[in-house]
Design a protein around this motif. Sequence first.
Motif, short mmCIF file in Angstrom:
data_model
loop_
_atom_site.label_atom_id
_atom_site.label_comp_id
_atom_site.label_asym_id
_atom_site.label_seq_id
_atom_site.Cartn_x
_atom_site.Cartn_y
_atom_site.Cartn_z
N MET A 72 0.85 -1.18 0.00
CA MET A 72 0.00 0.00 0.00
C MET A 72 0.89 1.24 0.00
O MET A 72 1.86 1.32 0.75
CB MET A 72 -0.91 -0.01 1.23
N LYS A 73 0.52 2.22 -0.83
CA LYS A 73 1.29 3.46 -0.91
C LYS A 73 0.94 4.37 0.26
O LYS A 73 -0.17 4.35 0.78
CB LYS A 73 1.00 4.18 -2.22
N SER A 74 1.90 5.18 0.64
CA SER A 74 1.67 6.13 1.72
C SER A 74 0.95 7.37 1.19
O SER A 74 0.91 7.62 -0.02
CB SER A 74 3.01 6.54 2.35
N ILE A 75 0.43 8.15 2.10
CA ILE A 75 -0.21 9.41 1.72
C ILE A 75 0.79 10.30 0.99
O ILE A 75 0.46 10.93 -0.02
CB ILE A 75 -0.81 10.12 2.95
N ASP A 76 2.02 10.35 1.49
CA ASP A 76 3.03 11.19 0.85
C ASP A 76 3.31 10.74 -0.59
O ASP A 76 3.46 11.57 -1.48
CB ASP A 76 4.33 11.20 1.66
N ASP A 77 3.36 9.42 -0.80
CA ASP A 77 3.57 8.89 -2.14
C ASP A 77 2.41 9.28 -3.06
O ASP A 77 2.61 9.69 -4.20
CB ASP A 77 3.71 7.37 -2.13
N ARG A 136 0.31 11.78 -2.66
CA ARG A 136 0.32 13.23 -2.88
C ARG A 136 1.39 13.63 -3.89
O ARG A 136 1.16 14.52 -4.71
CB ARG A 136 0.52 13.96 -1.55
#
Length: 111
Positions: A1-6, A8
């Motif tokens: 799962m990708k992070s929020i930062d990724d 964004r």
Amino acid sequence: MKSIDDLRARIDELDEQLVRLLNERAACALAIGEIKQQLGIDVYQPTREAEVLRHVQACTTAMGGPLSPGALARLFERIIDEARRLERQSAGHPDQREADVLGGQAARKRY
């Protein structure tokens, strides 16, 4: 799962692509506006605008969204409105709505 930062960061990349494409589209609209002016054709072409809306709605349907046809129509109505404003502006007919939207700032800066 990708992070929020990724995610964004990906949105930022996509936004840059959208800005580039919207500016390319606007340049085409300006060129069309010049041709319309030379030929004495009205800037407002409701039949063509309806074709564009049908096209983008069909595109999102074929792609499976997640943006609905209605959402795309609303987005492109605004894009078309801005293209029409640019066409009028290039023909020497500034659109008063820009000044209205910006609280009169655009009109003061332009003149």
